[in-house]
Design a protein around this motif. Structure first.
Motif, PDB file in Angstrom:
ATOM      1  N   ILE A   1       0.828  -1.208   0.000  1.00  0.00           N
ATOM      2  CA  ILE A   1       0.000   0.000   0.000  1.00  0.00           C
ATOM      3  C   ILE A   1       0.866   1.263   0.000  1.00  0.00           C
ATOM      4  O   ILE A   1       0.548   2.264  -0.650  1.00  0.00           O
ATOM      5  CB  ILE A   1      -0.958  -0.003   1.214  1.00  0.00           C
ATOM      6  N   LYS A   2       1.965   1.234   0.722  1.00  0.00           N
ATOM      7  CA  LYS A   2       2.845   2.398   0.823  1.00  0.00           C
ATOM      8  C   LYS A   2       3.777   2.533  -0.384  1.00  0.00           C
ATOM      9  O   LYS A   2       4.623   3.419  -0.416  1.00  0.00           O
ATOM     10  CB  LYS A   2       3.669   2.314   2.114  1.00  0.00           C
ATOM     11  N   ASN A   3       3.616   1.623  -1.342  1.00  0.00           N
ATOM     12  CA  ASN A   3       4.423   1.646  -2.563  1.00  0.00           C
ATOM     13  C   ASN A   3       5.919   1.532  -2.270  1.00  0.00           C
ATOM     14  O   ASN A   3       6.758   2.124  -2.955  1.00  0.00           O
ATOM     15  CB  ASN A   3       4.149   2.928  -3.368  1.00  0.00           C
ATOM     16  N   GLU A   4       6.239   0.745  -1.244  1.00  0.00           N
ATOM     17  CA  GLU A   4       7.652   0.510  -0.926  1.00  0.00           C
ATOM     18  C   GLU A   4       8.291  -0.471  -1.903  1.00  0.00           C
ATOM     19  O   GLU A   4       9.519  -0.515  -2.026  1.00  0.00           O
ATOM     20  CB  GLU A   4       7.784  -0.032   0.503  1.00  0.00           C
ATOM     21  N   ILE A   5       7.460  -1.251  -2.587  1.00  0.00           N
ATOM     22  CA  ILE A   5       7.958  -2.251  -3.530  1.00  0.00           C
ATOM     23  C   ILE A   5       7.965  -1.642  -4.927  1.00  0.00           C
ATOM     24  O   ILE A   5       6.907  -1.341  -5.485  1.00  0.00           O
ATOM     25  CB  ILE A   5       7.072  -3.517  -3.495  1.00  0.00           C
ATOM     26  N   LYS A   6       9.140  -1.462  -5.494  1.00  0.00           N
ATOM     27  CA  LYS A   6       9.274  -0.809  -6.798  1.00  0.00           C
ATOM     28  C   LYS A   6       9.292  -1.794  -7.954  1.00  0.00           C
ATOM     29  O   LYS A   6       9.153  -1.402  -9.118  1.00  0.00           O
ATOM     30  CB  LYS A   6      10.566   0.022  -6.828  1.00  0.00           C
ATOM     31  N   ALA A   7       9.464  -3.050  -7.684  1.00  0.00           N
ATOM     32  CA  ALA A   7       9.523  -4.069  -8.733  1.00  0.00           C
ATOM     33  C   ALA A   7       8.121  -4.416  -9.228  1.00  0.00           C
ATOM     34  O   ALA A   7       7.114  -3.949  -8.690  1.00  0.00           O
ATOM     35  CB  ALA A   7      10.208  -5.321  -8.196  1.00  0.00           C
ATOM     36  N   ASN A   8       8.035  -5.240 -10.267  1.00  0.00           N
ATOM     37  CA  ASN A   8       6.754  -5.798 -10.705  1.00  0.00           C
ATOM     38  C   ASN A   8       6.190  -6.661  -9.583  1.00  0.00           C
ATOM     39  O   ASN A   8       6.925  -7.412  -8.935  1.00  0.00           O
ATOM     40  CB  ASN A   8       6.961  -6.654 -11.956  1.00  0.00           C
ATOM     41  N   LYS A   9       4.883  -6.571  -9.369  1.00  0.00           N
ATOM     42  CA  LYS A   9       4.286  -7.224  -8.216  1.00  0.00           C
ATOM     43  C   LYS A   9       3.392  -8.403  -8.586  1.00  0.00           C
ATOM     44  O   LYS A   9       2.570  -8.305  -9.497  1.00  0.00           O
ATOM     45  CB  LYS A   9       3.500  -6.198  -7.391  1.00  0.00           C
ATOM     46  N   ILE A  10       3.574  -9.489  -7.843  1.00  0.00           N
ATOM     47  CA  ILE A  10       2.700 -10.659  -7.897  1.00  0.00           C
ATOM     48  C   ILE A  10       2.251 -10.925  -6.465  1.00  0.00           C
ATOM     49  O   ILE A  10       3.057 -10.831  -5.534  1.00  0.00           O
ATOM     50  CB  ILE A  10       3.431 -11.892  -8.465  1.00  0.00           C
ATOM     51  N   ALA A  11       0.981 -11.235  -6.295  1.00  0.00           N
ATOM     52  CA  ALA A  11       0.485 -11.511  -4.936  1.00  0.00           C
ATOM     53  C   ALA A  11      -0.282 -12.818  -4.912  1.00  0.00           C
ATOM     54  O   ALA A  11      -0.795 -13.292  -5.932  1.00  0.00           O
ATOM     55  CB  ALA A  11      -0.397 -10.374  -4.439  1.00  0.00           C
ATOM     56  N   ILE A  12      -0.348 -13.393  -3.714  1.00  0.00           N
ATOM     57  CA  ILE A  12      -1.175 -14.589  -3.492  1.00  0.00           C
ATOM     58  C   ILE A  12      -2.043 -14.348  -2.265  1.00  0.00           C
ATOM     59  O   ILE A  12      -1.699 -13.543  -1.379  1.00  0.00           O
ATOM     60  CB  ILE A  12      -0.329 -15.870  -3.330  1.00  0.00           C
ATOM     61  N   SER A  13      -3.167 -15.041  -2.212  1.00  0.00           N
ATOM     62  CA  SER A  13      -4.012 -14.996  -1.026  1.00  0.00           C
ATOM     63  C   SER A  13      -4.666 -16.357  -0.840  1.00  0.00           C
ATOM     64  O   SER A  13      -5.405 -16.826  -1.713  1.00  0.00           O
ATOM     65  CB  SER A  13      -5.095 -13.916  -1.165  1.00  0.00           C
ATOM     66  N   ASN A  14      -4.383 -16.986   0.276  1.00  0.00           N
ATOM     67  CA  ASN A  14      -5.023 -18.255   0.623  1.00  0.00           C
ATOM     68  C   ASN A  14      -6.253 -17.941   1.475  1.00  0.00           C
ATOM     69  O   ASN A  14      -6.165 -17.750   2.681  1.00  0.00           O
ATOM     70  CB  ASN A  14      -4.048 -19.155   1.374  1.00  0.00           C
ATOM     71  N   ILE A  15      -7.401 -17.864   0.802  1.00  0.00           N
ATOM     72  CA  ILE A  15      -8.650 -17.524   1.503  1.00  0.00           C
ATOM     73  C   ILE A  15      -8.973 -18.583   2.549  1.00  0.00           C
ATOM     74  O   ILE A  15      -9.458 -18.270   3.647  1.00  0.00           O
ATOM     75  CB  ILE A  15      -9.821 -17.407   0.498  1.00  0.00           C
TER      76      ILE A  15
END
Length: 554
Positions: free
Chosen positions: A243-257
């Motif tokens: 959220i704070k945009n600390e990650i400058k690289a391309n982003k991939i996320a996962i979520s185990n509901i």
């Protein structure tokens, strides 16, 4: 200013001090790499020759090694050319500081590896799950790429692998917070960074969670637009960085509901807004890939601009309406679970002009237990997709992967009693997760009982989740001697749990005693939650002794 090594520095005329030989293989690996390349190697360690016998034996063929044991000498650090320090030794350590003040090179095995290795590096970190994820990433990528270097905090020194894998085009490294802090001197991050989960650990070293997580952030801090970061969206700290945009690289996320929804003592009361807002925020951002598991099915949201996977995923594509129904179902379950007012419902708009949607086969035929491990599987799968490993190869690997040693390792089943070795669970929250895995996956409740071996030296970490998980799920607790054990016992007594025996020093005798009182369908679980150094050399020795004791039972 700290001077670090670079690739172009010649070592052949240099005297090098290696601070910390140890018994885990890391120091030995560094020594084996350096000894043939340097003029003289001085190895200094506070342990005695007898304590280090197994490590010294592996270095007996090198004539240019001198040992300083049971002490460190300040003159060695001042008069040398280069100092290699072990992970966890701070730059403020008086011996390291002396080397820095005298303008000596100071480096580590991981830092030097990043300087020497010209090909991409996949780095994995997290408070828990990094060894399992690292090993699985290596296995998955090996389906596509030959001769990968595996190493890092997983107790394999990657420097040693450089000589054996000169043509390697990829390295997969497990990176601890200490190793990342050392790597920051080089201002380098891996090409692909994977973060499993962040929760309190090593607070006896760091003091605060903020300081601990700051070191973890180095895994993505020096990345750029050509790099990749894969994060677990469910984790508060990782989502905050997103959220704070600390990650400058391309982003991939996962979520185990499924892990999020799991009713268990290890989770705080779930707030539906937390999860849905995260999914909404991620889908509205400039993402490349999002993997989500719900009721064991795996769903993928892929940016249409990320065309690399179009052919690989084409047989699994679904319509936006199908994915939308899954989101609505998740919302309904969470809303009902938390008795949320309909007017407070969060709307998730899905942009079909930006995304394509896919449904992979369910995660049912996997050998490693626990929803937390399925989260690790999602992270590793995301990395495998990034390297275009086929779905067929991914799932065939998942069906045979049994996890690394000492991570919920099924050691043996004897007379219907399962012995599980989770000695690397050295933080209380990890034990809570492991207990949960035993109750939900092995179906202990109603059929069998959990006998838990825990305890050790306190690391100044919260124990509430561990205590609650024990109270709700553990039939009997056996505590190894240690300051952490005393704190845990007191906490458990405060919340009304009294099925405790404590003060144990002899692990083999304890295993035999518990076995005599166990019956079919019971589980004997070693998951300590604390450090081991009061009774054992390290957690790995503790694990080996447990396995040996189990193997000798009749």
């Amino acid at each position: 200013m700290i001077k670090h090594l670079t690739k172009d520095i010649n070592l052949s005329d240099k005297t090098v001090v290696l601070m910390g030989l140890g018994l885990n293989g890391g120091g030995v690996g560094t020594a084996k790499f350096l000894a043939p390349k340097v003029k003289k190697l001085i190895i200094t360690d506070l342990k005695s020759e007898k304590e280090l016998e197994s490590s010294i034996e592996q270095l007996k063929d090198f004539s240019n090694i001198e040992y300083r044991l049971k002490e460190h000498r300040i003159e060695d650090f001042i008069n040398t050319d280069i100092v290699f320090k072990g992970a966890g030794i701070k730059f403020s350590n008086k011996f390291i500081a002396a080397a820095i003040e005298n303008n000596r090179f100071v480096d580590t095995d991981i830092g030097y590896f990043f300087e020497l290795f010209d090909s991409p590096i996949v780095g994995i970190t997290g408070s828990k799950g990094k060894s399992t994820t690292t090993t699985l990433v290596y296995e998955l990528l090996s389906k596509k790429i030959d001769n990968i270097i595996l190493g890092g905090n997983i107790t394999i020194n990657p420097l040693n692998s450089l000589n054996e894998n000169k043509d390697s085009k990829l390295a997969v490294l497990e990176l601890s917070s200490w190793q990342l802090a050392d790597l920051a001197v080089h201002k380098k991050s891996p090409h692909v960074a994977i973060l499993t989960t962040i929760f309190p650990d090593h607070l006896n070293y760091y003091g605060t969670m903020d300081q601990y997580y700051e070191d973890k952030k180095y895994i993505f801090k020096f990345q750029d637009k050509d790099d990749w970061t894969i994060i677990n969206l469910n984790n508060d700290y990782l989502f905050d960085s997103f959220i704070k945009n600390e990650i400058k690289a391309n982003k991939i996320a996962i979520s185990n509901i499924d892990e999020f929804l799991l009713k268990s003592s290890i989770n705080e009361k779930t707030k539906y807004e937390d999860l849905l807002k995260r999914i909404k925020a991620f889908l509205k951002s400039n993402i490349s890939l999002f993997l989500m598991k719900y009721e064991n099915d795996v769903f993928i949201v892929k940016s249409k601009s990320f065309k690399n996977l179009d052919i690989l995923l084409k047989d699994y594509e679904i319509e936006i309406n199908s994915f939308g129904k899954i989101i609505e179902d998740i919302k309904s379950v969470i809303i009902n679970k938390n008795e949320v007012e309909k007017k407070d419902e969060i709307k998730i708009d899905i942009d079909e002009d930006r995304y394509q949607f896919y449904k992979l086969p369910p995660l049912v035929n996997v050998r490693i237990p626990g929803e937390h491990n399925k989260t690790n599987i999602l992270l590793a799968t995301a990395c495998a997709l990034l390297y275009e490993v086929s779905i067929k190869d991914i799932y065939s690997c998942l069906e045979t992967f049994s996890g690394p040693e000492f991570r919920l390792q099924i050691v043996r089943e004897l007379n219907g009693i399962k012995f599980i070795n989770d000695t690397t669970a050295t933080v209380p929250d990890a034990v809570a997760t492991s207990i949960n895995a035993m109750t939900s996956i092995v179906s202990v409740k109603g059929r069998g009982r959990i006998f838990l071996i825990a305890g050790g030296v306190d690391k100044n970490l919260p124990i509430d989740n561990m205590a609650l998980a024990i109270k709700e799920n553990v039939f009997k607790l056996f505590l190894l001697e240690g300051s952490g054990s005393d704190i845990l016992k007191s906490k458990l007594q405060q919340i009304g749990y009294s099925s405790i025996e404590d003060g144990f020093k002899n692990l083999p005798q304890l295993v035999e005693m518990i076995f005599k009182n166990a019956k079919e369908n019971d589980i004997i679980l070693l998951s300590p939650g604390f450090a081991s150094f009061n009774l054992f050399v390290n957690e790995f020795e503790r694990g080996r002794i447990f396995n040996q004791a189990v193997s000798q039972l009749k």
